[in-house]
Design a protein around this motif. Structure first.
Motif, PDB file in Angstrom:
ATOM      1  N   MET A  35      -1.501   4.550   7.892  1.00  0.00           N
ATOM      2  CA  MET A  35      -1.942   3.754   9.050  1.00  0.00           C
ATOM      3  C   MET A  35      -0.745   3.287   9.857  1.00  0.00           C
ATOM      4  N   GLU A  55      -1.710  -5.321  10.492  1.00  0.00           N
ATOM      5  CA  GLU A  55      -1.010  -5.827   9.305  1.00  0.00           C
ATOM      6  C   GLU A  55      -0.323  -7.170   9.524  1.00  0.00           C
ATOM      7  N   TYR A 115      -9.743  -0.144   3.176  1.00  0.00           N
ATOM      8  CA  TYR A 115      -9.667   0.521   4.475  1.00  0.00           C
ATOM      9  C   TYR A 115      -9.984   1.999   4.312  1.00  0.00           C
ATOM     10  N   ALA A 138      -6.527   0.247  -0.175  1.00  0.00           N
ATOM     11  CA  ALA A 138      -5.634   0.512  -1.280  1.00  0.00           C
ATOM     12  C   ALA A 138      -5.570  -0.779  -2.083  1.00  0.00           C
ATOM     13  N   ARG A 149       4.823   0.265  -3.306  1.00  0.00           N
ATOM     14  CA  ARG A 149       5.396  -0.318  -2.085  1.00  0.00           C
ATOM     15  C   ARG A 149       6.639  -1.144  -2.435  1.00  0.00           C
ATOM     16  N   ARG A 204       4.369  -3.199   3.190  1.00  0.00           N
ATOM     17  CA  ARG A 204       3.169  -2.436   3.567  1.00  0.00           C
ATOM     18  C   ARG A 204       3.392  -1.582   4.807  1.00  0.00           C
TER      19      ARG A 204
END
Ligand code: GLY
Length: 375
Positions: free
Chosen positions: A48, A54, A248, A261, A305, A332
């Motif tokens: 994304m 975010e 998502y 996620a 991440r 992220r």
């Protein structure tokens, strides 16, 4: 001992992008990757480009995300021209779906401040959402962010990896154990060899913490596991990326929908798929998009991440060890921020002055004002 202008440590989207841009500008660059290029979070991401999605408040981080999102069309073209790989940029917006009035109020507040600070968006009432995305469950409405989008993360990882190979020397399976700055440059030591350069760039994602610690830099980075899966709809299609408070859904150009996620803190470098993680994703999918409940399961995977305490990265030269540039803690937003990070690092490497916005992410702005970066 082999000598370079710059050694980049880390072959994810950030490291490869940095190596590519610096190599393009004529520097001799060595890229050292402990595993294989793009083999970690970058290739695992849902891809994304959620600059507005975010970010939770106005400020430099929001501006940096908008700036990097704006670079993507040109970035995608440049990667295609350099490597022949299409990263499959999709620019048709992200829908933040509100399941109830509380979520709708929150999203309307978000829209107000984002519009005041350079973002764009509009509120879609229930009927408009249902007409545009009939596979979704009924909802109060959605915030439509037309400028957010997505790319194929596996393709991006391949493209920046290939671009880096064309403009830099690349060593895979080369884990960096030490960085030793000295008066005239820096020595970088792997299990097998020591290299020398004028400067090193630390871009090793979730693995950056150990190297930063050896340099006495107190910027904690912890792996934050994400589990994802992909399904292939049998009938109908999602048109937009859909984001809710639980999951998502990212429709890809190949016809699959990536469902993400989980965000798992404290699991260390564990990459296992778990029953609980997959159940969270599948339950979220069924609740948010009942029209996809007979979609065919394709595969599931995980990524780690590089979690930073603020959620924002640190990008800049270390004040007391200026031979070391850091590009770490993208959490992220590593995919979204890789083009702007590469620009910042390339400008630093070329000793160019940075705009004020970029300086907000420099170690002297981000780290506590103690002499702990002194060796
Ligand atoms: N940017 C989406 C994620 O990290 O899950």
């Amino acid at each position: 001992m082999n000598t370079y202008d710059t050694i980049v440590i880390g072959g994810g989207a950030v490291g490869c992008s940095c190596a590519w841009l610096m190599g393009q500008s004529g520097q001799s660059v060595l890229l050292l990757e402990r595993g294989r290029l793009g083999g970690e979070a970058s290739g695992a991401a849902a891809g994304m480009l959620g600059a507005q999605l975010e970010v939770k408040s106005p400020g430099p981080f929001f501006q940096l995300c908008l700036e990097s999102r704006g670079l993507y069309p040109q970035w995608a073209e440049a990667l295609l021209a350099e490597t022949g790989i299409d990263i499959e940029l999709v620019q048709n917006g992200i829908l933040q779906v509100a399941a109830d009035e509380r979520a709708a109020r929150h999203l309307r507040t978000q829209l107000t401040w984002q519009q005041e600070h350079g973002g764009s968006g509009e509120w879609w009432p229930q009927e408009q959402l249902a007409a545009q995305e009939p596979l979704l469950a009924p909802a109060v409405g959605a915030l439509y962010l037309p400028e957010d989008g997505n790319i194929s993360a596996p393709r991006l990882a391949r493209a920046v990896g290939e671009a880096a190979r064309r403009r830099a020397q690349v060593r895979e399976g080369a884990e960096v154990l030490r960085i030793d700055p000295d008066g005239s440059g820096v020595r970088v030591t792997t299990q097998e060899e020591t290299f020398r350069a004028q400067q090193a760039v630390i871009a090793s994602g979730a693995w950056a913490h150990a190297l930063l610690s050896t340099l006495h830099v107190r910027f904690p980075i912890r792996p934050v596991k994400g589990q994802l899966l992909a399904v292939r709809p049998r009938r109908g299609r999602l048109t937009h990326t859909v984001h809710t408070e639980s999951v998502y859904l990212v429709p890809k150009r190949d016809g699959t929908v990536v469902v993400g996620a989980t965000e798992e803190h404290g699991a260390g470098f564990d990459r296992e798929l778990t029953a609980r993680g997959l159940a969270t994703l599948l339950t979220g999918l069924a609740e948010v998009a009942p029209g996809l409940s007979d979609a065919v399961f394709e595969r599931a995977w995980t990524g780690l991440r590089p979690g930073s305490s603020t959620g924002a990265p640190m990008i800049g030269r270390l004040p007391h060890q200026p031979q070391v540039i850091v590009a770490v803690g993208h959490f992220r937003n590593g995919v979204l921020l890789s083009p702007i990070t590469a620009r910042i690092v390339a400008a630093l490497a070329a000793q160019q002055p940075l705009p004020e916005l970029w300086r907000a992410f420099a170690p002297e702005s981000v780290l506590p004002q103690e002499p702990q970066t002194r060796r």
